[in-house]
Design a protein around this motif. Structure first.
Motif, short mmCIF file in Angstrom:
data_model
loop_
_atom_site.label_atom_id
_atom_site.label_comp_id
_atom_site.label_asym_id
_atom_site.label_seq_id
_atom_site.Cartn_x
_atom_site.Cartn_y
_atom_site.Cartn_z
N SER A 142 29.89 -42.77 63.61
CA SER A 142 28.45 -42.89 63.33
C SER A 142 28.08 -44.17 62.60
O SER A 142 27.05 -44.22 61.93
N THR A 181 17.14 -38.96 61.35
CA THR A 181 18.38 -39.69 61.14
C THR A 181 19.03 -39.32 59.81
O THR A 181 20.26 -39.18 59.72
N ALA A 208 20.78 -35.98 60.20
CA ALA A 208 22.03 -36.08 60.95
C ALA A 208 23.12 -36.76 60.12
O ALA A 208 24.27 -36.31 60.09
N ILE A 225 24.02 -32.43 64.64
CA ILE A 225 24.20 -33.87 64.49
C ILE A 225 23.63 -34.64 65.68
O ILE A 225 22.67 -35.40 65.54
N PHE A 281 19.76 -34.61 66.59
CA PHE A 281 18.90 -35.28 65.61
C PHE A 281 19.01 -36.80 65.70
O PHE A 281 18.03 -37.51 65.48
#
Length: 209
Positions: free
Chosen positions: A4, A105, A108, A122, A125
């Motif tokens: 991520s 964001t 998430a 996760i 979103f």
């Protein structure tokens, strides 16, 4: 967490883009008008924004202000061009959409860094946040491009006499709000692209004997 990093960058870019969107909405310098008659507009320069028009005058035409005169636009003003009306509405939408993108964001990323591994908490979103960022960027792009087009073609505005403004300038140029808006568009579109690129990591279980 390792999957991520782009989404963390998206949050950073989206935050800066949203702030710049808000700043451009409040800046009065969308169009800079240069006028020949300096009797009232003493500096020969007037600033046309999406909410008001301002200029410097030494004639005390505005009670309570010694030099600067500002006249706010009303929702009932029929003389306001379509690109200014569009900017008012679209920038408000962009600010709201950008805020929703940031909220999605943040939720998430919170789940990622707290070790929550549920895909439904996760990935969706991040995707929703990306769509909000891109939609916000497009909402900023339309008024910025439209007003820049009006500036480059030196289009006039039929101000009423109470505004003390000429109907057309001798020349005009893009004010500070337009480049700020352009940067906001770039950052919001980038953040949306980064958010949409998220792929939930696939884990494989290995059994040792």
């Amino acid at each position: 967490v390792s999957a991520s990093h782009l989404q963390l960058a998206a949050f950073t870019l989206g935050t800066v883009g949203w702030i710049l969107c808000t700043i451009s909405m409040g800046i009065v310098e969308w169009r800079v008008w240069h006028v020949d008659n300096t009797t009232i507009i003493s500096s020969g320069i007037a600033w046309v924004g999406i909410w008001k028009v301002c200029f410097i005058s030494y004639l005390h035409i505005s009670p309570g202000y010694r030099e600067q005169f500002c006249h706010k636009f009303s929702g009932y003003d029929s003389f306001i061009p379509h690109e200014i009306y569009a900017a008012q509405g679209l920038l408000l939408i962009a600010m709201f959409m950008g805020l929703l993108g940031l909220a999605a964001t943040i939720f998430a990323l919170r789940n990622v860094y707290m070790g929550i591994t549920h895909k439904t908490l996760i990935a969706p979103f991040f995707l929703v946040g990306g769509f909000f960022y891109i939609f916000a960027g497009l909402c900023v792009l339309i008024p910025v491009s439209w007003n820049f087009y009006s500036v480059t073609h030196n289009q006039s505005i039929a101000f009423p006499p109470s505004y003390y403004m000429p109907s057309s300038p001798a020349a005009q140029e893009a004010g500070a709000a337009i480049p700020v808006g352009i940067v906001a568009v770039i950052l919001l579109l980038l953040s949306g692209t980064f958010s949409l690129s998220y792929r939930f990591p696939v884990t494989t279980n290995t059994v040792t004997k």
